[in-house]
Design a protein around this motif. Sequence first.
Motif, PDB file in Angstrom:
ATOM      1  N   LEU A 180      41.129  36.256  37.689  1.00  0.00           N
ATOM      2  CA  LEU A 180      42.137  36.579  36.818  1.00  0.00           C
ATOM      3  C   LEU A 180      41.705  38.010  37.454  1.00  0.00           C
ATOM      4  N   LEU A 181      40.094  38.623  37.835  1.00  0.00           N
ATOM      5  CA  LEU A 181      40.325  39.866  38.445  1.00  0.00           C
ATOM      6  C   LEU A 181      40.355  39.840  38.984  1.00  0.00           C
ATOM      7  N   LEU A 182      40.257  39.247  39.960  1.00  0.00           N
ATOM      8  CA  LEU A 182      41.140  38.959  41.468  1.00  0.00           C
ATOM      9  C   LEU A 182      41.987  38.696  41.627  1.00  0.00           C
ATOM     10  N   LEU A 183      43.222  38.794  41.267  1.00  0.00           N
ATOM     11  CA  LEU A 183      44.396  38.737  41.323  1.00  0.00           C
ATOM     12  C   LEU A 183      45.297  39.890  40.612  1.00  0.00           C
ATOM     13  N   ILE A 184      44.515  40.486  39.214  1.00  0.00           N
ATOM     14  CA  ILE A 184      44.981  41.472  38.519  1.00  0.00           C
ATOM     15  C   ILE A 184      44.755  42.986  39.479  1.00  0.00           C
ATOM     16  N   ILE A 224      40.052  50.662  38.286  1.00  0.00           N
ATOM     17  CA  ILE A 224      39.322  50.287  37.964  1.00  0.00           C
ATOM     18  C   ILE A 224      39.144  49.734  36.148  1.00  0.00           C
ATOM     19  N   LEU A 225      40.041  51.405  35.927  1.00  0.00           N
ATOM     20  CA  LEU A 225      39.586  51.384  34.340  1.00  0.00           C
ATOM     21  C   LEU A 225      40.181  49.911  33.337  1.00  0.00           C
ATOM     22  N   LEU A 226      40.980  49.742  34.331  1.00  0.00           N
ATOM     23  CA  LEU A 226      42.244  48.852  33.149  1.00  0.00           C
ATOM     24  C   LEU A 226      41.282  47.597  33.622  1.00  0.00           C
ATOM     25  N   ALA A 227      40.554  46.977  34.385  1.00  0.00           N
ATOM     26  CA  ALA A 227      40.281  45.761  35.284  1.00  0.00           C
ATOM     27  C   ALA A 227      38.716  45.450  34.447  1.00  0.00           C
ATOM     28  N   PHE A 228      38.203  46.616  34.362  1.00  0.00           N
ATOM     29  CA  PHE A 228      36.734  46.351  32.783  1.00  0.00           C
ATOM     30  C   PHE A 228      37.320  46.609  31.867  1.00  0.00           C
ATOM     31  N   VAL A 230      40.117  44.805  31.018  1.00  0.00           N
ATOM     32  CA  VAL A 230      40.112  43.433  31.180  1.00  0.00           C
ATOM     33  C   VAL A 230      38.619  42.150  30.671  1.00  0.00           C
ATOM     34  N   LEU A 231      37.823  42.724  31.558  1.00  0.00           N
ATOM     35  CA  LEU A 231      36.513  42.057  32.131  1.00  0.00           C
ATOM     36  C   LEU A 231      36.239  41.701  30.384  1.00  0.00           C
ATOM     37  N   VAL A 232      35.643  43.610  29.274  1.00  0.00           N
ATOM     38  CA  VAL A 232      35.615  43.663  28.213  1.00  0.00           C
ATOM     39  C   VAL A 232      35.943  42.406  27.021  1.00  0.00           C
ATOM     40  N   VAL A 233      37.481  42.462  27.100  1.00  0.00           N
ATOM     41  CA  VAL A 233      38.371  41.340  26.560  1.00  0.00           C
ATOM     42  C   VAL A 233      37.697  39.801  27.190  1.00  0.00           C
ATOM     43  N   VAL A 254      27.691  42.932  33.971  1.00  0.00           N
ATOM     44  CA  VAL A 254      29.003  44.435  34.255  1.00  0.00           C
ATOM     45  C   VAL A 254      29.058  44.571  35.712  1.00  0.00           C
ATOM     46  N   VAL A 255      27.949  44.736  35.994  1.00  0.00           N
ATOM     47  CA  VAL A 255      27.306  45.125  37.485  1.00  0.00           C
ATOM     48  C   VAL A 255      28.011  44.570  38.899  1.00  0.00           C
ATOM     49  N   VAL A 256      27.919  43.941  38.284  1.00  0.00           N
ATOM     50  CA  VAL A 256      28.297  42.796  39.470  1.00  0.00           C
ATOM     51  C   VAL A 256      29.997  41.868  39.102  1.00  0.00           C
ATOM     52  N   SER A 257      30.093  42.050  38.254  1.00  0.00           N
ATOM     53  CA  SER A 257      32.064  42.703  38.054  1.00  0.00           C
ATOM     54  C   SER A 257      31.972  43.889  38.770  1.00  0.00           C
ATOM     55  N   ILE A 258      32.187  45.288  38.432  1.00  0.00           N
ATOM     56  CA  ILE A 258      32.318  46.261  39.035  1.00  0.00           C
ATOM     57  C   ILE A 258      32.061  45.359  40.980  1.00  0.00           C
ATOM     58  N   LEU A 259      31.900  45.251  40.988  1.00  0.00           N
ATOM     59  CA  LEU A 259      31.442  45.193  42.852  1.00  0.00           C
ATOM     60  C   LEU A 259      32.324  44.158  43.095  1.00  0.00           C
ATOM     61  N   TYR A 260      32.145  43.142  42.126  1.00  0.00           N
ATOM     62  CA  TYR A 260      34.034  42.136  42.316  1.00  0.00           C
ATOM     63  C   TYR A 260      35.510  43.390  42.250  1.00  0.00           C
ATOM     64  N   ILE A 261      35.584  43.763  41.381  1.00  0.00           N
ATOM     65  CA  ILE A 261      36.579  44.231  41.109  1.00  0.00           C
ATOM     66  C   ILE A 261      36.806  45.655  42.310  1.00  0.00           C
TER      67      ILE A 261
END
Length: 367
Positions: A180-184, A224-228, A230-233, A254-261
């Motif tokens: 999801l994070l990659l596609l979005i 970036i803000l919207l992806a974050f 989405v990550l919370v959701v 969260v840190v690894v996810s932000i790097l991936y975003i």
Amino acid sequence: MNKPTTSPFVSFIIKEMRHIFRDKRTMLILFGMPVVLMLLFGFAITNDVRNVRTVVVTSSMDVQTQRATNRLAASDYFTLVATVSTPYEAEQMIRGQQADMAVVFGANFASSSLRQTPILHPQLQFLVDGADPNMAQQWVAYAQGTLAASVHDSPVHIKLLYNPQMKSAYNFVPAIMGMLLLLICAMMTSVSIVREKERGTMEVLLVSPVRPLTVIAAKAVPYILLAFLVLVVILTLSFAVLKVPLAGSLFWIVVVSILYILLALSLGLLISNVAKTQFVALLVSAMVLLLPTVMLSGMLFPVESMPPVLQWIAAVVPPRYYIQAMRKLMIMGVGVGEVLPEVLVLLAMTLLLLLVAMRKFKLTIDN
């Protein structure tokens, strides 16, 4: 008294945010798709073993056979649908789709059990519907574990680490996060920039006093803000609804996810340089991102089981490393040191994609 003026960078961010919130389709993709996919993979799409229709084949219901049959009946994994006297009858029930598996107890099952012979002995046989070989193997493995104590006439203790209830959601949630994070991020970023090209407004923005890199950065910040968000959701749904634990540090998740975003945004920027229309951007995103993520990231199939050629291709699929890191952090609860190899690979990919994307973007401006 003069009012404080907003910087061009902030103005571009506000403009992009307004574009996003005005487009209902974008909002549906950003927040509707994660919720639907999380619930779908968490509840509907599952490879958990439940209610396997089982036939018991025995010529004599002695004490040992009755004990083994009771264990099967008491298990949540199996549902006893019939007891027959010959394997032929059981096979016919399986062929007629009335049963999934048959457990055949030999005539000397009781005496062989008392001698503590191994579970895979001639006095115990499994007839299984092998149309789905993966599920057939799981059924046999579960049946062996359930009958082990009866066969050896002694208690057998099986301890499953990290996922004692063997829930599919434990496997799917980190994978869905990676997809999801990659596609979005990549898809929305590429479509947003290409949309400006189609409308002719990108040229206007690039000839303005604002530097081109500032324009691109301002368009990336809202995603970036919207992806974050989405990550919370996703994390909230996985923990509160799907009961997937967050065993590791939430900070490092969260840190690894932000790097991936950031990696996904860099990939989206690269796609926007290649695509000329929004349709092409969506098509490239689907072909380059969706299929490799599903097939080669370890989301559904273990990478180690693939042919060597596909393993080499899977080595350059970014979601593979993010999914591995999330499974370690969320499910296994390890420290950041255990996911350092995956983090370094993601960091290197992010820098490489960003460098190539920005260089190609500069060449596009010069031309």
